[in-house]
Structure formats: structure tokens, C-alpha cells
Design a protein around this motif. Structure first.
Motif, PDB file in Angstrom:
ATOM      1  N   LEU A 159      61.597  52.690  18.512  1.00 28.41           N
ATOM      2  CA  LEU A 159      60.411  53.411  18.986  1.00 28.41           C
ATOM      3  C   LEU A 159      60.636  54.914  18.861  1.00 28.41           C
ATOM      4  O   LEU A 159      59.729  55.656  18.510  1.00 28.41           O
ATOM      5  N   GLN A 160      61.863  55.345  19.185  1.00 29.70           N
ATOM      6  CA  GLN A 160      62.242  56.753  19.055  1.00 29.70           C
ATOM      7  C   GLN A 160      63.699  56.791  18.673  1.00 29.70           C
ATOM      8  O   GLN A 160      64.473  55.950  19.110  1.00 29.70           O
ATOM      9  N   ASP A 170      61.854  59.913  27.677  1.00 33.23           N
ATOM     10  CA  ASP A 170      61.621  61.008  26.723  1.00 33.23           C
ATOM     11  C   ASP A 170      62.526  62.198  27.023  1.00 33.23           C
ATOM     12  O   ASP A 170      62.932  62.928  26.129  1.00 33.23           O
ATOM     13  N   ALA A 171      62.814  62.421  28.298  1.00 33.56           N
ATOM     14  CA  ALA A 171      63.673  63.547  28.681  1.00 33.56           C
ATOM     15  C   ALA A 171      65.153  63.189  28.554  1.00 33.56           C
ATOM     16  O   ALA A 171      65.966  64.011  28.120  1.00 33.56           O
ATOM     17  N   GLU A 188      65.419  54.462  21.308  1.00 37.83           N
ATOM     18  CA  GLU A 188      64.593  53.695  22.240  1.00 37.83           C
ATOM     19  C   GLU A 188      64.026  52.507  21.474  1.00 37.83           C
ATOM     20  O   GLU A 188      63.523  52.680  20.366  1.00 37.83           O
ATOM     21  N   ARG A 189      64.134  51.332  22.075  1.00 40.73           N
ATOM     22  CA  ARG A 189      63.612  50.111  21.458  1.00 40.73           C
ATOM     23  C   ARG A 189      62.846  49.329  22.517  1.00 40.73           C
ATOM     24  O   ARG A 189      63.091  49.509  23.714  1.00 40.73           O
ATOM     25  N   PRO A 190      61.942  48.452  22.082  1.00 39.07           N
ATOM     26  CA  PRO A 190      61.191  47.684  23.085  1.00 39.07           C
ATOM     27  C   PRO A 190      62.094  46.700  23.821  1.00 39.07           C
ATOM     28  O   PRO A 190      63.031  46.157  23.248  1.00 39.07           O
ATOM     29  N   ARG A 191      61.799  46.460  25.096  1.00 35.82           N
ATOM     30  CA  ARG A 191      62.487  45.391  25.825  1.00 35.82           C
ATOM     31  C   ARG A 191      61.979  44.040  25.316  1.00 35.82           C
ATOM     32  O   ARG A 191      60.902  43.967  24.714  1.00 35.82           O
ATOM     33  N   ASN A 204      66.072  49.171  27.143  1.00 35.89           N
ATOM     34  CA  ASN A 204      65.209  49.913  26.218  1.00 35.89           C
ATOM     35  C   ASN A 204      65.897  51.108  25.558  1.00 35.89           C
ATOM     36  O   ASN A 204      65.307  51.758  24.705  1.00 35.89           O
ATOM     37  N   LEU A 205      67.141  51.413  25.940  1.00 37.23           N
ATOM     38  CA  LEU A 205      67.872  52.513  25.299  1.00 37.23           C
ATOM     39  C   LEU A 205      69.187  51.968  24.752  1.00 37.23           C
ATOM     40  O   LEU A 205      69.921  51.279  25.471  1.00 37.23           O
TER      41      LEU A 205
END
Lengths: 149, 161
Positions: A138-139, B82-83, B99-102, B110-111
Motif C-alpha cells: 500500500l505504501q 503515515d507518520a 504498509e500492506r493490507p491485513r 499491516n507494517l
């Protein structure tokens, strides 16, 4: 092979972008205070010894209109080798690692088309009978890839 | 960017790597029947469009003694990722971070942050630094060590025109 201080400086520098000039190795050698021939010789030795697995352009499939996707599967131990052979047989599987978790097989699918990812993951599910969890990025939080050598 | 037939031929020629010779672009261009300047112009265009990220060495962590390879994974508050994500990515020992989807219920994280070290203890110490940075924004975490490389080829274009 054992890396000396010069090899380490070269390896650190070569993880950054090569200048796009007709004699790029001469330009890097000048930055490092080396002769071009010595730089080329040391790079060739590190490549031969597999300290450097590859030297060249890093391509981004997404920028070509394609996609990458990290995927994971929970594969029973008894089936692991059989499933690995089926997964690795797909050209879309770029890397595949065994990891310490119930989700024990982690691979990256790379495709020139966005639809190619889903098609490959679906094919693996059909052929193995196991669910393929899909984790598209996603990022990216990326500052610079660097192994302190 | 859409790539044309010539770009495809260039990508195919460079998939295995750039030759370690004095004039590598001239050598590759000759093999493709292009002028050196045309090849370099096309590589420059692919770099500016992001198709080529950089021309660089891929080091072998194992050969460098970095035998412990940990994929650390974190369940981070969506409102704060994001921060915090860029701060994790900026840690000198984190080589990739996304960051990836759960995928609940199987996967709450998610990280993702890759951490390499000479030993698992070293990787655990780095993991503790990430945990400290994330603080109460993190609701759970885990680490998955790689135990075997099953395949490593990188992107391969299919043969076609």
C-alpha cells in the motif's frame, strides 16, 4: 572470500546508482580514488564469489504497467516440498522463502500486467488446494537499501 | 509508462546484469544493434519513469555474514502509520519497509520491516528498537525468520514481441 576495506567501500558505493555515462566504472573509481581496472577486477571477484548476487538495473514491474505482490501460504510440513515445486514452477514467482511461522511459505509474484498477479495466485490455489494470502504493497517506506559492509 | 519493443529488448538484455567492462552500455548496445547514445537515452527515460529504479549491486546477505534474516511485522494503528512508517523505514538497519493490507483472521499485521543481522540476538535487539519507536501505536508484533531460500530469480519478462 574475505572482504578488505576497499572491497567494503566498493560494495557500499555500488549499492547506490551507477552514473549513466559511457565509462561509468571509471567515474565511480575516480570517486573512490581507485583505478578503473582495480574496481572492475574487485567487482568481478565479488560477483564470482557471490558476495554480489547481481549487478545491474533494478526494474519496477509496477512502473511498466504490471505489479508485484507478496503472498503467503500455510503449507503442512508433509506437503512442503511438493507445494514448493508447484509454486516455483510459475514464472511469476520471483523469490520464495521458507519462514518460521504457521504461514511458512512467502513468495513474491511479479507480473507485467495487474491481472497477472490474481491469475497466478488463483492458479497456485487450484493446483495446491491451499489458500494464498495476498499482501500487495500500500505504501513503501524506503530510504535506501544498504548493507553495511 | 508503456514500454515498446525496443525497451523490452533492452530489459531482456539487462535482466542478467550490466557487463563489468569499461564501456558497458556500448557493449550492450552493440548486441542489440543500437547506438550507445540511443541505449543510454532509453535507459535515462526508463529511469525517469521509474521502470528502472537504479543500476546497482544486489549484495548477498548470507555471504556478508548477515545470516539472520528477520521479517518483522507490526499491527500499527491505521491513523498513525503515515507518520510512523517513514520513521521505521529511516532506521539504518531496516532494508525494506512497507504498509500492506491485513488479512484477518490469519494476519493482523499491516507494517512489514526487513531486518538483517549476524545473529538472531542482533536482530531481536533491532526489533526492540522498532518496538520502542512505535510505542503504543503498535498492538502486536511478530518476527518471521527465513530458514531457506526456495527460489530467487527476480523479474523475468515473458518471451513475446
Amino acid at each position: 572470500m574475505t572482504l578488505d576495506a576497499t572491497d567494503r567501500r566498493i560494495l557500499n558505493r555500488m549499492q547506490d546508482d551507477l552514473p549513466l555515462v559511457p565509462h561509468p566504472y571509471a567515474a565511480v573509481a575516480a570517486e573512490l580514488g581507485l583505478e578503473e581496472a582495480e574496481l572492475l577486477d574487485r567487482l568481478a571477484r565479488m560477483k564470482k564469489a557471490r558476495v554480489i548476487t547481481r549487478f545491474g538495473p533494478f526494474f519496477d514491474a509496477a512502473a511498466m504497467g504490471g505489479a508485484f505482490c507478496l503472498c503467503a501460504m500455510a503449507v503442512p510440513d508433509a506437503e512442503f516440498e511438493e507445494v514448493m515445486i508447484k509454486v516455483n514452477a510459475l514464472p511469476e514467482v520471483a523469490h520464495n522463502y521458507q519462514r518460521t511461522h504457521r504461514l511458512n511459505m512467502w513468495f513474491v509474484l511479479a507480473s507485467e500486467t495487474p491481472g497477472g498477479i490474481a491469475a497466478a495466485a488463483d492458479a497456485i490455489e487450484r493446483e495446491t488446494g491451499h489458500k494464498v494470502l495476498r499482501f500487495p504493497k500500500l505504501q513503501e517506506f524506503f530510504i535506501g537499501f544498504r548493507v553495511a559492509a | 509508462m508503456s514500454i515498446d519493443t525496443t525497451d523490452r529488448a533492452i530489459i531482456t538484455a539487462l535482466q542478467g546484469g550490466l557487463p563489468l567492462v569499461q564501456a558497458p552500455f556500448a557493449q550492450v548496445a552493440e548486441g542489440l544493434g543500437l547506438a550507445e547514445s540511443d541505449l543510454m537515452d532509453r535507459i535515462a527515460a526508463m529511469k525517469s519513469s521509474g521502470v528502472i529504479r537504479r543500476i546497482a549491486a544486489a549484495p548477498n546477505h548470507y555471504k556478508l555474514g548477515m545470516v539472520a534474516n528477520g521479517m518483522t511485522v507490526w499491527d500499527v494503528d491505521d491513523a498513525r502509520i503515515d507518520a510512523l512508517g517513514p520513521q521505521v523505514g529511516a532506521l539504518p538497519f531496516v532494508t525494506h519497509s512497507y504498509e500492506r493490507p491485513r488479512a484477518r483472521p490469519d494476519w493482523p499485521y499491516n507494517l512489514f520491516a526487513m531486518v538483517h543481522g549476524a545473529t538472531r540476538d542482533e536482530v531481536e535487539a533491532k526489533r526492540a528498537q522498532i518496538a520502542a519507536l512505535l510505542g503504543d501505536a503498535c498492538r502486536g508484533h511478530d518476527i518471521l525468520y527465513s530458514t531457506r531460500i526456495l527460489k530467487k530469480t527476480g523479474l523475468r519478462l515473458k518471451e513475446r514481441n
